[in-house]
Design a protein around this motif. Structure first.
Motif, PDB file in Angstrom:
ATOM      1  N   SER A 250       2.387   3.360 -40.024  1.00 19.75           N
ATOM      2  CA  SER A 250       1.686   4.640 -39.998  1.00 19.75           C
ATOM      3  C   SER A 250       1.716   5.249 -38.594  1.00 19.75           C
ATOM      4  O   SER A 250       1.674   4.526 -37.593  1.00 19.75           O
ATOM      5  N   PRO A 251       1.746   6.597 -38.506  1.00 19.37           N
ATOM      6  CA  PRO A 251       1.871   7.535 -39.625  1.00 19.37           C
ATOM      7  C   PRO A 251       3.325   7.693 -40.047  1.00 19.37           C
ATOM      8  O   PRO A 251       4.235   7.528 -39.236  1.00 19.37           O
ATOM      9  N   TYR A 252       3.528   8.001 -41.311  1.00 17.74           N
ATOM     10  CA  TYR A 252       4.870   8.273 -41.801  1.00 17.74           C
ATOM     11  C   TYR A 252       4.808   9.442 -42.771  1.00 17.74           C
ATOM     12  O   TYR A 252       3.746   9.761 -43.321  1.00 17.74           O
ATOM     13  N   ALA A 253       5.934  10.111 -42.952  1.00 18.47           N
ATOM     14  CA  ALA A 253       5.977  11.341 -43.741  1.00 18.47           C
ATOM     15  C   ALA A 253       6.687  11.106 -45.064  1.00 18.47           C
ATOM     16  O   ALA A 253       7.727  10.432 -45.117  1.00 18.47           O
ATOM     17  N   VAL A 254       6.109  11.657 -46.113  1.00 18.88           N
ATOM     18  CA  VAL A 254       6.717  11.654 -47.442  1.00 18.88           C
ATOM     19  C   VAL A 254       6.967  13.107 -47.820  1.00 18.88           C
ATOM     20  O   VAL A 254       6.045  13.933 -47.784  1.00 18.88           O
ATOM     21  N   GLY A 255       8.206  13.421 -48.150  1.00 20.16           N
ATOM     22  CA  GLY A 255       8.557  14.808 -48.424  1.00 20.16           C
ATOM     23  C   GLY A 255       8.986  15.047 -49.850  1.00 20.16           C
ATOM     24  O   GLY A 255       9.565  14.171 -50.497  1.00 20.16           O
ATOM     25  N   LEU A 256       8.661  16.236 -50.350  1.00 16.47           N
ATOM     26  CA  LEU A 256       9.242  16.739 -51.594  1.00 16.47           C
ATOM     27  C   LEU A 256      10.411  17.608 -51.165  1.00 16.47           C
ATOM     28  O   LEU A 256      10.224  18.672 -50.565  1.00 16.47           O
ATOM     29  N   ILE A 257      11.619  17.136 -51.441  1.00 16.58           N
ATOM     30  CA  ILE A 257      12.836  17.763 -50.941  1.00 16.58           C
ATOM     31  C   ILE A 257      13.457  18.627 -52.037  1.00 16.58           C
ATOM     32  O   ILE A 257      13.659  18.159 -53.169  1.00 16.58           O
ATOM     33  N   GLU A 258      13.737  19.872 -51.702  1.00 20.95           N
ATOM     34  CA  GLU A 258      14.475  20.733 -52.626  1.00 20.95           C
ATOM     35  C   GLU A 258      15.952  20.664 -52.224  1.00 20.95           C
ATOM     36  O   GLU A 258      16.346  21.166 -51.165  1.00 20.95           O
ATOM     37  N   LEU A 259      16.743  20.013 -53.068  1.00 22.61           N
ATOM     38  CA  LEU A 259      18.165  19.855 -52.769  1.00 22.61           C
ATOM     39  C   LEU A 259      18.911  21.159 -52.967  1.00 22.61           C
ATOM     40  O   LEU A 259      18.468  22.044 -53.717  1.00 22.61           O
ATOM     41  N   ALA A 260      20.063  21.264 -52.322  1.00 20.28           N
ATOM     42  CA  ALA A 260      20.875  22.475 -52.434  1.00 20.28           C
ATOM     43  C   ALA A 260      21.257  22.764 -53.871  1.00 20.28           C
ATOM     44  O   ALA A 260      21.473  23.922 -54.246  1.00 20.28           O
TER      45      ALA A 260
END
Length: 305
Positions: A250-260
């Motif tokens: 921690s801390p770490y990031a979790v992303g919702l990725i919109e792919l191309a």
């Protein structure tokens, strides 16, 4: 205080009110329904049901909890009994909290314009439990949600209040292994070969992720695997500080990725300090080794670098 004494004091709160006379901060409205649908990727709007007046929309049932949330201003309306229960757990060292699960019953559709009221009760407090996070007690609250005075749904919410277990330095090999089954095995086979695969329906052409046995658009079970570039942007993200999770520092990031290619997927964001991540930041796919498992992550790039 002994474990038995604490447990007896805690269970004495079962059946006592947690919230009395709570009111939703806003009536059910179309804007919130739209925001929720966009965030969850649920098509909409719903057609009006039988007997529904023109211009009135029904909220998706799974939004039940949305209308009673307190927002960033913090919880209001909690009873003295609930505050006493929390204070008792705090004094016992159970200062950390994590939501574990919820159950919902839908009794009446919520429609735009409905005024929401609710009452909650402390349904149960578990005996002392030891978990990977630490030792503590599960608290379940039962909330009756009403629309214009009519019972619309019942929401059971369970949290764990616990004393955090001692932690050690995180190692990627400690990360939980993904659940691999017959529906997603092809995706993980692709990852093992450093290929990011999504599905494309061969009936209607819709691309989808995560992997599913059938098309959510047309219902066809026919599909093919398509390799994608792994390039995209940050659609949304969270920075995790607590609770500690094995294999993550921690801390770490979790992303919702919109792919191309138009689909979205969730994974870790690396390469940029978590506090510098922004919506719309470009990302590119990478693969990391965690024990004997290859995992896809996304490296974020600050503009101008």
């Amino acid at each position: 205080m002994t474990v038995a004494d604490l447990s007896a004091q805690l269970t004495a709160y079962e059946g006592r009110p947690a919230v009395l006379g709570g009111r939703g901060r806003d009536p059910v409205d179309a804007a919130m329904i739209r925001h929720w649908r966009e965030a969850m990727g649920v098509p909409g709007p719903d057609p009006a049901g039988p007997g529904i007046s023109p211009g009135v929309a029904e909220a998706p049932p799974a939004m039940l909890q949305v209308w009673i949330m307190s927002g960033l201003s913090g919880a209001v309306g909690r009873t003295a009994a609930y505050e006493e229960l929390v204070a008792l757990l705090d004094r016992a060292g159970c200062t950390a909290v994590v939501a574990t699960d919820c159950e919902q019953e839908y009794l009446r559709p919520l429609r735009t314009g409905d005024e929401i009221t609710f009452d909650a009760v402390i349904e149960s407090v578990s005996p002392r439990k030891t978990t990977a996070l630490g030792t503590g007690h599960f608290i379940t609250t039962r909330t009756e949600i009403r629309a214009n005075g009519e019972l619309a749904g019942i929401h059971r919410f369970r949290v764990l209040r616990y004393a955090p277990a001692p932690t050690r330095a995180a190692s990627p090999a400690d990360r939980p292994r993904p659940v691999i089954n017959r529906d997603n095995a092809g995706f993980w086979e692709g990852v093992a070969g450093h290929r990011l695969l999504i599905q494309r329906c061969t009936a209607c052409g819709r691309q989808r992720f995560p992997w599913l046995p059938g098309c959510g658009e047309c219902g066809s079970p026919l599909w093919e695997a398509v390799e994608v570039s792994g390039e995209g942007v940050v659609f949304s993200y969270v920075v995790m500080h607590h609770p500690p999770v094995p294999g993550f520092a921690s801390p770490y990031a979790v992303g919702l990725i919109e792919l191309a290619e138009g689909v979205r997927m969730i994974s870790n964001l690396v390469g940029v300090e978590p506090g510098r991540i922004r919506i719309g930041m470009p990302v590119a796919l990478e693969f990391v080794r965690a024990g004997d498992q290859e995992l896809p992550v996304f490296r974020a790039y600050e503009e101008g670098l």
